[in-house]
Design a protein around this motif. Structure first.
Motif, PDB file in Angstrom:
ATOM      1  N   ARG A  39       0.807  -1.221   0.000  1.00 28.77           N
ATOM      2  CA  ARG A  39       0.000   0.000   0.000  1.00 28.77           C
ATOM      3  C   ARG A  39       0.840   1.271   0.000  1.00 28.77           C
ATOM      4  N   GLU A  40       2.057   1.155  -0.471  1.00 33.24           N
ATOM      5  CA  GLU A  40       2.904   2.318  -0.692  1.00 33.24           C
ATOM      6  C   GLU A  40       2.931   2.624  -2.188  1.00 33.24           C
ATOM      7  N   VAL A  41       3.104   3.883  -2.524  1.00 32.48           N
ATOM      8  CA  VAL A  41       3.249   4.256  -3.931  1.00 32.48           C
ATOM      9  C   VAL A  41       4.680   3.960  -4.358  1.00 32.48           C
ATOM     10  N   ASP A  42       4.816   3.264  -5.475  1.00 29.04           N
ATOM     11  CA  ASP A  42       6.142   2.873  -5.928  1.00 29.04           C
ATOM     12  C   ASP A  42       6.174   2.865  -7.459  1.00 29.04           C
ATOM     13  N   CYS A  43       7.370   2.656  -8.014  1.00 28.60           N
ATOM     14  CA  CYS A  43       7.538   2.620  -9.473  1.00 28.60           C
ATOM     15  C   CYS A  43       6.780   1.424 -10.063  1.00 28.60           C
ATOM     16  N   THR A  44       6.241   1.611 -11.267  1.00 31.43           N
ATOM     17  CA  THR A  44       5.576   0.526 -11.984  1.00 31.43           C
ATOM     18  C   THR A  44       6.046   0.533 -13.435  1.00 31.43           C
ATOM     19  N   SER A  45       5.717  -0.517 -14.139  1.00 29.15           N
ATOM     20  CA  SER A  45       6.043  -0.592 -15.566  1.00 29.15           C
ATOM     21  C   SER A  45       4.894  -0.099 -16.436  1.00 29.15           C
ATOM     22  N   ILE A  46       3.745   0.172 -15.789  1.00 29.93           N
ATOM     23  CA  ILE A  46       2.561   0.637 -16.509  1.00 29.93           C
ATOM     24  C   ILE A  46       2.367   2.127 -16.230  1.00 29.93           C
ATOM     25  N   PRO A  47       2.208   2.954 -17.269  1.00 30.07           N
ATOM     26  CA  PRO A  47       2.046   4.395 -17.036  1.00 30.07           C
ATOM     27  C   PRO A  47       0.735   4.722 -16.331  1.00 30.07           C
ATOM     28  N   LEU A  48       0.780   5.740 -15.511  1.00 34.23           N
ATOM     29  CA  LEU A  48      -0.407   6.224 -14.816  1.00 34.23           C
ATOM     30  C   LEU A  48      -1.366   6.832 -15.835  1.00 34.23           C
ATOM     31  N   SER A  84       8.335  13.294 -10.245  1.00 34.88           N
ATOM     32  CA  SER A  84       7.023  13.695  -9.733  1.00 34.88           C
ATOM     33  C   SER A  84       6.984  13.731  -8.211  1.00 34.88           C
ATOM     34  N   ILE A  85       6.361  14.763  -7.659  1.00 39.00           N
ATOM     35  CA  ILE A  85       6.076  14.805  -6.224  1.00 39.00           C
ATOM     36  C   ILE A  85       4.804  13.988  -5.993  1.00 39.00           C
ATOM     37  N   ILE A  86       4.866  13.033  -5.068  1.00 38.38           N
ATOM     38  CA  ILE A  86       3.767  12.083  -4.859  1.00 38.38           C
ATOM     39  C   ILE A  86       2.904  12.533  -3.671  1.00 38.38           C
ATOM     40  N   PRO A  87       1.603  12.730  -3.883  1.00 42.71           N
ATOM     41  CA  PRO A  87       0.729  13.216  -2.805  1.00 42.71           C
ATOM     42  C   PRO A  87       0.784  12.379  -1.529  1.00 42.71           C
ATOM     43  N   LEU A  88       0.686  11.050  -1.659  1.00 39.98           N
ATOM     44  CA  LEU A  88       0.667  10.195  -0.478  1.00 39.98           C
ATOM     45  C   LEU A  88       1.968  10.297   0.304  1.00 39.98           C
ATOM     46  N   LYS A  89       3.098  10.400  -0.386  1.00 36.91           N
ATOM     47  CA  LYS A  89       4.387  10.540   0.301  1.00 36.91           C
ATOM     48  C   LYS A  89       4.442  11.850   1.085  1.00 36.91           C
ATOM     49  N   VAL A  90       3.920  12.927   0.487  1.00 38.84           N
ATOM     50  CA  VAL A  90       3.918  14.227   1.170  1.00 38.84           C
ATOM     51  C   VAL A  90       3.057  14.169   2.419  1.00 38.84           C
ATOM     52  N   LYS A  91       1.875  13.583   2.292  1.00 37.97           N
ATOM     53  CA  LYS A  91       0.950  13.517   3.424  1.00 37.97           C
ATOM     54  C   LYS A  91       1.540  12.706   4.576  1.00 37.97           C
ATOM     55  N   LYS A  92       2.135  11.559   4.254  1.00 36.96           N
ATOM     56  CA  LYS A  92       2.714  10.706   5.303  1.00 36.96           C
ATOM     57  C   LYS A  92       3.918  11.355   5.971  1.00 36.96           C
TER      58      LYS A  92
END
Length: 371
Positions: free
Chosen positions: A92-101, A137-145
Protein backbone atom coordinates in the motif's frame (compact mmCIF):
# COMPACT_ATOMS: atom_id res chain seq x y z
CA UNK A 1 -37.44 33.97 12.43
CA UNK A 2 -34.03 33.93 10.72
CA UNK A 3 -32.61 36.76 12.79
CA UNK A 4 -33.81 35.24 16.07
CA UNK A 5 -32.37 31.84 15.13
CA UNK A 6 -29.08 33.51 14.29
CA UNK A 7 -28.94 35.34 17.61
CA UNK A 8 -30.00 32.37 19.76
CA UNK A 9 -28.35 29.40 18.02
CA UNK A 10 -25.66 30.53 15.57
CA UNK A 11 -23.73 33.55 16.78
CA UNK A 12 -20.52 32.97 18.74
CA UNK A 13 -19.38 35.42 21.37
CA UNK A 14 -16.29 37.45 20.49
CA UNK A 15 -14.89 36.57 23.91
CA UNK A 16 -14.91 32.83 23.18
CA UNK A 17 -13.35 33.39 19.74
CA UNK A 18 -10.54 35.50 21.16
CA UNK A 19 -10.00 33.19 24.12
CA UNK A 20 -9.50 30.08 21.99
CA UNK A 21 -7.57 31.84 19.25
CA UNK A 22 -5.13 33.33 21.76
CA UNK A 23 -4.36 29.83 23.02
CA UNK A 24 -4.32 27.86 19.78
CA UNK A 25 -2.62 30.14 17.27
CA UNK A 26 0.74 30.52 19.10
CA UNK A 27 0.78 26.78 19.81
CA UNK A 28 0.19 25.84 16.17
CA UNK A 29 2.72 28.42 14.99
CA UNK A 30 5.38 26.85 17.24
CA UNK A 31 4.59 23.39 15.80
CA UNK A 32 4.87 24.67 12.23
CA UNK A 33 8.11 26.48 13.01
CA UNK A 34 9.52 23.22 14.34
CA UNK A 35 8.30 21.35 11.25
CA UNK A 36 10.13 23.90 9.08
CA UNK A 37 13.31 23.41 11.08
CA UNK A 38 13.02 19.66 10.52
CA UNK A 39 12.30 20.07 6.80
CA UNK A 40 12.76 23.53 5.28
CA UNK A 41 10.60 22.61 2.29
CA UNK A 42 7.51 23.27 4.43
CA UNK A 43 7.00 27.01 4.89
CA UNK A 44 6.47 28.52 8.33
CA UNK A 45 3.74 30.89 7.18
CA UNK A 46 0.57 28.87 6.51
CA UNK A 47 -2.48 30.01 4.59
CA UNK A 48 -5.11 30.85 7.18
CA UNK A 49 -8.23 29.32 5.68
CA UNK A 50 -11.47 27.83 6.95
CA UNK A 51 -14.48 29.25 8.73
CA UNK A 52 -12.65 30.89 11.64
CA UNK A 53 -10.55 33.15 9.44
CA UNK A 54 -13.47 33.88 7.11
CA UNK A 55 -15.70 34.70 10.10
CA UNK A 56 -18.12 31.92 9.18
CA UNK A 57 -17.90 29.85 12.36
CA UNK A 58 -21.11 28.80 14.06
CA UNK A 59 -21.98 27.84 17.65
CA UNK A 60 -18.42 27.30 18.94
CA UNK A 61 -14.88 28.40 18.08
CA UNK A 62 -13.64 24.80 18.23
CA UNK A 63 -12.12 24.21 14.77
CA UNK A 64 -9.17 25.84 13.00
CA UNK A 65 -7.82 25.12 9.52
CA UNK A 66 -4.33 25.74 8.18
CA UNK A 67 -2.91 25.05 4.73
CA UNK A 68 0.83 24.46 5.02
CA UNK A 69 2.71 25.27 1.81
CA UNK A 70 5.27 22.84 0.42
CA UNK A 71 7.64 25.14 -1.45
CA UNK A 72 7.75 23.98 -5.07
CA UNK A 73 9.71 27.09 -6.16
CA UNK A 74 8.08 26.93 -9.60
CA UNK A 75 4.76 26.74 -11.41
CA UNK A 76 2.98 23.47 -12.08
CA UNK A 77 1.56 22.74 -15.50
CA UNK A 78 -2.06 21.64 -15.96
CA UNK A 79 -1.14 19.54 -19.01
CA UNK A 80 1.52 16.79 -19.10
CA UNK A 81 2.52 14.86 -22.19
CA UNK A 82 5.27 12.87 -20.46
CA UNK A 83 3.96 9.57 -19.01
CA UNK A 84 4.68 8.83 -15.36
CA UNK A 85 5.23 5.35 -13.98
CA UNK A 86 4.06 4.85 -10.40
CA UNK A 87 1.19 3.22 -8.53
CA UNK A 88 0.27 1.23 -5.43
CA UNK A 89 2.65 -1.53 -4.34
CA UNK A 90 1.50 -4.60 -2.42
CA UNK A 91 2.34 -2.91 0.87
CA UNK A 92 0.00 0.00 0.00
CA UNK A 93 2.90 2.32 -0.69
CA UNK A 94 3.25 4.26 -3.93
CA UNK A 95 6.14 2.87 -5.93
CA UNK A 96 7.54 2.62 -9.47
CA UNK A 97 5.58 0.53 -11.98
CA UNK A 98 6.04 -0.59 -15.57
CA UNK A 99 2.56 0.64 -16.51
CA UNK A 100 2.05 4.40 -17.04
CA UNK A 101 -0.41 6.22 -14.82
CA UNK A 102 -3.64 7.16 -16.56
CA UNK A 103 -4.49 10.77 -17.42
CA UNK A 104 -5.56 12.72 -14.31
CA UNK A 105 -9.34 12.98 -13.84
CA UNK A 106 -11.10 16.36 -14.02
CA UNK A 107 -9.97 18.61 -11.19
CA UNK A 108 -6.72 16.73 -10.63
CA UNK A 109 -3.17 17.05 -11.93
CA UNK A 110 0.40 15.78 -11.54
CA UNK A 111 3.28 17.58 -9.87
CA UNK A 112 5.96 16.84 -12.46
CA UNK A 113 8.93 19.03 -11.48
CA UNK A 114 12.19 17.14 -12.21
CA UNK A 115 14.42 20.22 -11.85
CA UNK A 116 13.07 20.94 -8.35
CA UNK A 117 13.50 17.33 -7.25
CA UNK A 118 17.08 17.28 -8.51
CA UNK A 119 17.68 20.45 -6.51
CA UNK A 120 16.23 18.79 -3.40
CA UNK A 121 18.55 15.83 -3.90
CA UNK A 122 21.57 18.11 -4.31
CA UNK A 123 20.68 19.84 -1.04
CA UNK A 124 20.16 16.54 0.79
CA UNK A 125 16.45 17.21 1.36
CA UNK A 126 14.95 14.23 -0.44
CA UNK A 127 16.60 11.19 1.12
CA UNK A 128 15.19 8.17 2.93
CA UNK A 129 11.77 8.71 4.52
CA UNK A 130 12.00 12.39 3.52
CA UNK A 131 11.85 11.41 -0.16
CA UNK A 132 8.65 12.89 -1.57
CA UNK A 133 9.12 11.88 -5.19
CA UNK A 134 9.31 9.13 -7.76
CA UNK A 135 11.42 10.03 -10.78
CA UNK A 136 10.40 13.64 -11.50
CA UNK A 137 7.02 13.70 -9.73
CA UNK A 138 6.08 14.80 -6.22
CA UNK A 139 3.77 12.08 -4.86
CA UNK A 140 0.73 13.22 -2.80
CA UNK A 141 0.67 10.20 -0.48
CA UNK A 142 4.39 10.54 0.30
CA UNK A 143 3.92 14.23 1.17
CA UNK A 144 0.95 13.52 3.42
CA UNK A 145 2.71 10.71 5.30
CA UNK A 146 6.00 12.59 5.72
CA UNK A 147 4.24 15.75 6.88
CA UNK A 148 2.34 13.78 9.53
CA UNK A 149 5.63 12.28 10.78
CA UNK A 150 7.13 15.77 11.01
CA UNK A 151 4.16 17.07 12.99
CA UNK A 152 4.39 14.17 15.44
CA UNK A 153 8.11 14.75 15.88
CA UNK A 154 7.59 18.49 16.38
CA UNK A 155 4.98 17.84 19.09
CA UNK A 156 7.38 15.47 20.85
CA UNK A 157 10.27 17.94 20.69
CA UNK A 158 8.07 20.72 22.07
CA UNK A 159 6.82 18.54 24.94
CA UNK A 160 3.16 18.85 23.89
CA UNK A 161 2.14 15.18 23.82
CA UNK A 162 -0.03 15.57 26.93
CA UNK A 163 -2.28 18.16 25.36
CA UNK A 164 -1.99 17.54 21.59
CA UNK A 165 -3.07 14.27 19.98
CA UNK A 166 -2.47 13.56 16.28
CA UNK A 167 -4.94 11.91 13.97
CA UNK A 168 -4.79 11.41 10.24
CA UNK A 169 -7.54 9.67 8.33
CA UNK A 170 -6.49 7.90 5.13
CA UNK A 171 -9.21 9.63 3.11
CA UNK A 172 -8.41 13.08 4.47
CA UNK A 173 -5.60 15.31 3.16
CA UNK A 174 -5.15 16.84 6.61
CA UNK A 175 -3.20 15.88 9.69
CA UNK A 176 -5.68 16.59 12.48
CA UNK A 177 -4.63 17.78 15.92
CA UNK A 178 -6.95 17.42 18.89
CA UNK A 179 -5.93 19.93 21.55
CA UNK A 180 -7.25 19.47 25.07
CA UNK A 181 -6.58 22.06 27.78
CA UNK A 182 -8.41 23.71 30.66
CA UNK A 183 -7.75 27.15 29.13
CA UNK A 184 -9.83 26.26 26.05
CA UNK A 185 -13.48 27.29 26.11
CA UNK A 186 -15.30 23.99 25.68
CA UNK A 187 -12.19 21.99 26.61
CA UNK A 188 -11.24 20.71 23.14
CA UNK A 189 -10.23 22.20 19.79
CA UNK A 190 -9.63 20.45 16.47
CA UNK A 191 -6.94 21.79 14.12
CA UNK A 192 -6.50 20.59 10.53
CA UNK A 193 -3.02 21.01 9.02
CA UNK A 194 -3.13 20.35 5.28
CA UNK A 195 0.03 20.31 3.13
CA UNK A 196 -0.49 22.02 -0.23
CA UNK A 197 1.58 23.16 -3.20
CA UNK A 198 1.08 26.58 -4.75
CA UNK A 199 0.41 25.74 -8.39
CA UNK A 200 0.66 29.39 -9.62
CA UNK A 201 -0.84 29.09 -13.15
CA UNK A 202 -3.87 31.30 -13.74
CA UNK A 203 -7.40 30.18 -14.58
CA UNK A 204 -7.81 28.42 -17.91
CA UNK A 205 -10.94 28.24 -20.13
CA UNK A 206 -11.95 24.73 -19.07
CA UNK A 207 -12.43 25.95 -15.48
CA UNK A 208 -15.31 28.12 -16.82
CA UNK A 209 -14.46 30.96 -14.46
CA UNK A 210 -14.86 33.89 -14.62
CA UNK A 211 -18.09 33.41 -16.55
CA UNK A 212 -18.96 35.69 -19.43
CA UNK A 213 -21.95 37.88 -18.63
CA UNK A 214 -21.91 37.20 -14.89
CA UNK A 215 -22.54 40.36 -12.83
CA UNK A 216 -21.00 38.95 -9.66
CA UNK A 217 -18.30 39.22 -8.49
CA UNK A 218 -17.17 42.62 -9.74
CA UNK A 219 -14.36 42.99 -12.29
CA UNK A 220 -12.21 44.51 -9.53
CA UNK A 221 -12.73 41.48 -7.29
CA UNK A 222 -12.01 39.10 -10.18
CA UNK A 223 -8.63 40.76 -10.70
CA UNK A 224 -7.81 40.21 -7.02
CA UNK A 225 -8.58 36.47 -7.09
CA UNK A 226 -5.37 34.53 -7.57
CA UNK A 227 -3.59 31.59 -5.98
CA UNK A 228 -4.60 28.13 -7.19
CA UNK A 229 -3.08 25.34 -5.09
CA UNK A 230 -3.04 21.56 -5.18
CA UNK A 231 -3.77 19.32 -2.20
CA UNK A 232 -3.04 15.64 -1.44
CA UNK A 233 -6.51 14.09 -1.39
CA UNK A 234 -5.63 11.24 -3.76
CA UNK A 235 -2.62 8.88 -3.47
CA UNK A 236 -1.53 9.45 -7.10
CA UNK A 237 -2.98 12.75 -8.29
CA UNK A 238 -2.97 16.21 -6.78
CA UNK A 239 -6.44 17.77 -6.42
CA UNK A 240 -6.93 21.39 -7.39
CA UNK A 241 -7.67 23.61 -4.40
CA UNK A 242 -9.18 27.08 -4.57
CA UNK A 243 -8.98 27.86 -0.85
CA UNK A 244 -7.03 31.09 -1.41
CA UNK A 245 -9.45 32.17 -4.15
CA UNK A 246 -12.44 31.42 -1.93
CA UNK A 247 -10.94 33.36 0.95
CA UNK A 248 -10.37 36.37 -1.31
CA UNK A 249 -13.91 36.12 -2.67
CA UNK A 250 -15.39 36.09 0.83
CA UNK A 251 -13.19 38.98 2.03
CA UNK A 252 -15.31 42.13 2.02
CA UNK A 253 -18.35 40.25 0.75
CA UNK A 254 -20.57 42.24 3.12
CA UNK A 255 -18.82 45.59 2.79
CA UNK A 256 -22.11 46.99 1.46
CA UNK A 257 -23.92 46.03 4.67
CA UNK A 258 -25.44 42.89 3.13
CA UNK A 259 -26.29 39.56 4.82
CA UNK A 260 -24.27 37.10 2.74
CA UNK A 261 -22.04 35.82 5.58
CA UNK A 262 -24.94 35.79 7.99
CA UNK A 263 -26.99 33.64 5.61
CA UNK A 264 -24.06 31.23 5.21
CA UNK A 265 -23.63 30.83 8.95
CA UNK A 266 -27.34 30.10 9.32
CA UNK A 267 -27.16 27.49 6.54
CA UNK A 268 -24.21 25.82 8.29
CA UNK A 269 -26.16 25.63 11.53
CA UNK A 270 -29.23 24.28 9.74
CA UNK A 271 -27.02 21.56 8.24
CA UNK A 272 -26.68 20.10 11.74
CA UNK A 273 -30.46 19.66 11.76
CA UNK A 274 -30.61 18.27 8.20
CA UNK A 275 -27.71 15.87 8.82
CA UNK A 276 -28.06 14.29 12.29
CA UNK A 277 -24.78 13.18 13.87
CA UNK A 278 -25.77 9.51 13.82
CA UNK A 279 -26.06 9.59 9.99
CA UNK A 280 -23.37 9.62 7.33
CA UNK A 281 -22.19 13.21 6.83
CA UNK A 282 -22.47 13.51 3.04
CA UNK A 283 -23.45 17.19 2.98
CA UNK A 284 -20.53 19.36 4.13
CA UNK A 285 -19.86 22.99 4.93
CA UNK A 286 -17.84 23.18 1.72
CA UNK A 287 -20.95 22.28 -0.28
CA UNK A 288 -22.78 25.13 1.44
CA UNK A 289 -19.97 27.56 0.69
CA UNK A 290 -20.31 26.78 -3.01
CA UNK A 291 -24.09 27.15 -2.78
CA UNK A 292 -23.51 30.64 -1.37
CA UNK A 293 -21.22 31.55 -4.28
CA UNK A 294 -23.77 30.32 -6.84
CA UNK A 295 -26.55 32.19 -5.04
CA UNK A 296 -24.47 35.38 -5.13
CA UNK A 297 -23.89 34.97 -8.86
CA UNK A 298 -27.56 34.15 -9.50
CA UNK A 299 -28.66 37.16 -7.43
CA UNK A 300 -25.97 39.82 -7.97
CA UNK A 301 -28.07 42.84 -6.99
CA UNK A 302 -27.08 44.06 -3.54
CA UNK A 303 -30.72 44.88 -2.80
CA UNK A 304 -31.44 41.16 -2.85
CA UNK A 305 -29.01 40.77 0.03
CA UNK A 306 -30.36 43.52 2.28
CA UNK A 307 -30.78 42.38 5.86
CA UNK A 308 -34.57 42.36 5.47
CA UNK A 309 -34.12 39.77 2.69
CA UNK A 310 -32.32 37.27 4.93
CA UNK A 311 -35.22 34.78 5.11
CA UNK A 312 -35.75 35.06 1.35
CA UNK A 313 -32.11 34.21 0.63
CA UNK A 314 -32.12 31.27 3.08
CA UNK A 315 -35.20 29.80 1.40
CA UNK A 316 -33.73 30.41 -2.05
CA UNK A 317 -30.47 28.66 -1.13
CA UNK A 318 -32.42 25.74 0.31
CA UNK A 319 -34.27 25.29 -2.98
CA UNK A 320 -31.00 25.61 -4.93
CA UNK A 321 -29.41 22.95 -2.72
CA UNK A 322 -32.37 20.59 -3.18
CA UNK A 323 -32.16 21.11 -6.94
CA UNK A 324 -28.47 20.15 -7.06
CA UNK A 325 -28.98 17.13 -4.79
CA UNK A 326 -31.80 15.84 -6.98
CA UNK A 327 -29.75 16.13 -10.17
CA UNK A 328 -26.71 14.62 -8.41
CA UNK A 329 -24.37 17.43 -9.43
CA UNK A 330 -23.08 20.44 -7.53
CA UNK A 331 -20.45 22.14 -9.72
CA UNK A 332 -17.40 23.56 -7.95
CA UNK A 333 -17.79 27.33 -8.27
CA UNK A 334 -14.28 27.95 -9.61
CA UNK A 335 -14.14 24.83 -11.83
CA UNK A 336 -17.54 23.68 -13.07
CA UNK A 337 -16.17 20.40 -14.43
CA UNK A 338 -15.77 19.16 -10.85
CA UNK A 339 -18.92 17.65 -9.33
CA UNK A 340 -18.80 18.05 -5.55
CA UNK A 341 -21.47 15.36 -5.15
CA UNK A 342 -19.45 12.76 -7.06
CA UNK A 343 -18.98 9.58 -5.01
CA UNK A 344 -21.46 10.76 -2.40
CA UNK A 345 -24.16 8.40 -1.14
CA UNK A 346 -27.26 9.30 -3.17
CA UNK A 347 -29.65 7.72 -0.69
CA UNK A 348 -28.21 9.74 2.20
CA UNK A 349 -28.30 12.95 0.17
CA UNK A 350 -31.86 12.14 -0.83
CA UNK A 351 -32.85 12.01 2.85
CA UNK A 352 -31.01 15.30 3.41
CA UNK A 353 -33.00 16.89 0.57
CA UNK A 354 -36.20 15.59 2.20
CA UNK A 355 -35.16 17.15 5.53
CA UNK A 356 -34.38 20.47 3.83
CA UNK A 357 -37.77 20.47 2.11
CA UNK A 358 -39.52 19.80 5.43
CA UNK A 359 -37.72 22.79 6.87
CA UNK A 360 -38.72 25.04 3.96
CA UNK A 361 -42.36 23.98 4.29
CA UNK A 362 -42.50 24.52 8.07
CA UNK A 363 -39.41 26.38 9.37
CA UNK A 364 -40.87 27.34 12.76
CA UNK A 365 -41.96 23.78 13.53
CA UNK A 366 -38.56 22.34 12.51
CA UNK A 367 -36.59 24.85 14.57
CA UNK A 368 -38.75 24.32 17.66
CA UNK A 369 -38.28 20.55 17.31
CA UNK A 370 -34.51 20.96 16.79
CA UNK A 371 -34.15 22.94 20.02
Amino acid sequence: MSNKFYKDDVKITNLEIKHNADFVIPLVNSILQNVHELDERFKTQPLHVGSYYSRLKVSRADEFDYSVVLDARSSLSWIHTTPVYYGYHRNREVDCTSIPLTTPPVGKCLALVPELIQSWKNEGLNNGSACLSIDGSIIPLKVKKWFKQLVIKAIDQLGLRDIVKVQGLPESPATTLTICHSKIAGGTISVDLTPIIEAKPSFIPRFCWPRAGAKWPSDTKIQEIKGIHVVAKDPYYWSLSFVACEKKLIAGIDSDGSCRKKSQRIMKKLREMWCPKETKQELTSYHLKNILFWECENHPDNKEWNKDQLAVRIESMCHLLIQHIRCGNLPLYFHTGVNLFENKDKDVLGQVAHNILRFVMAPHHCLDKYR
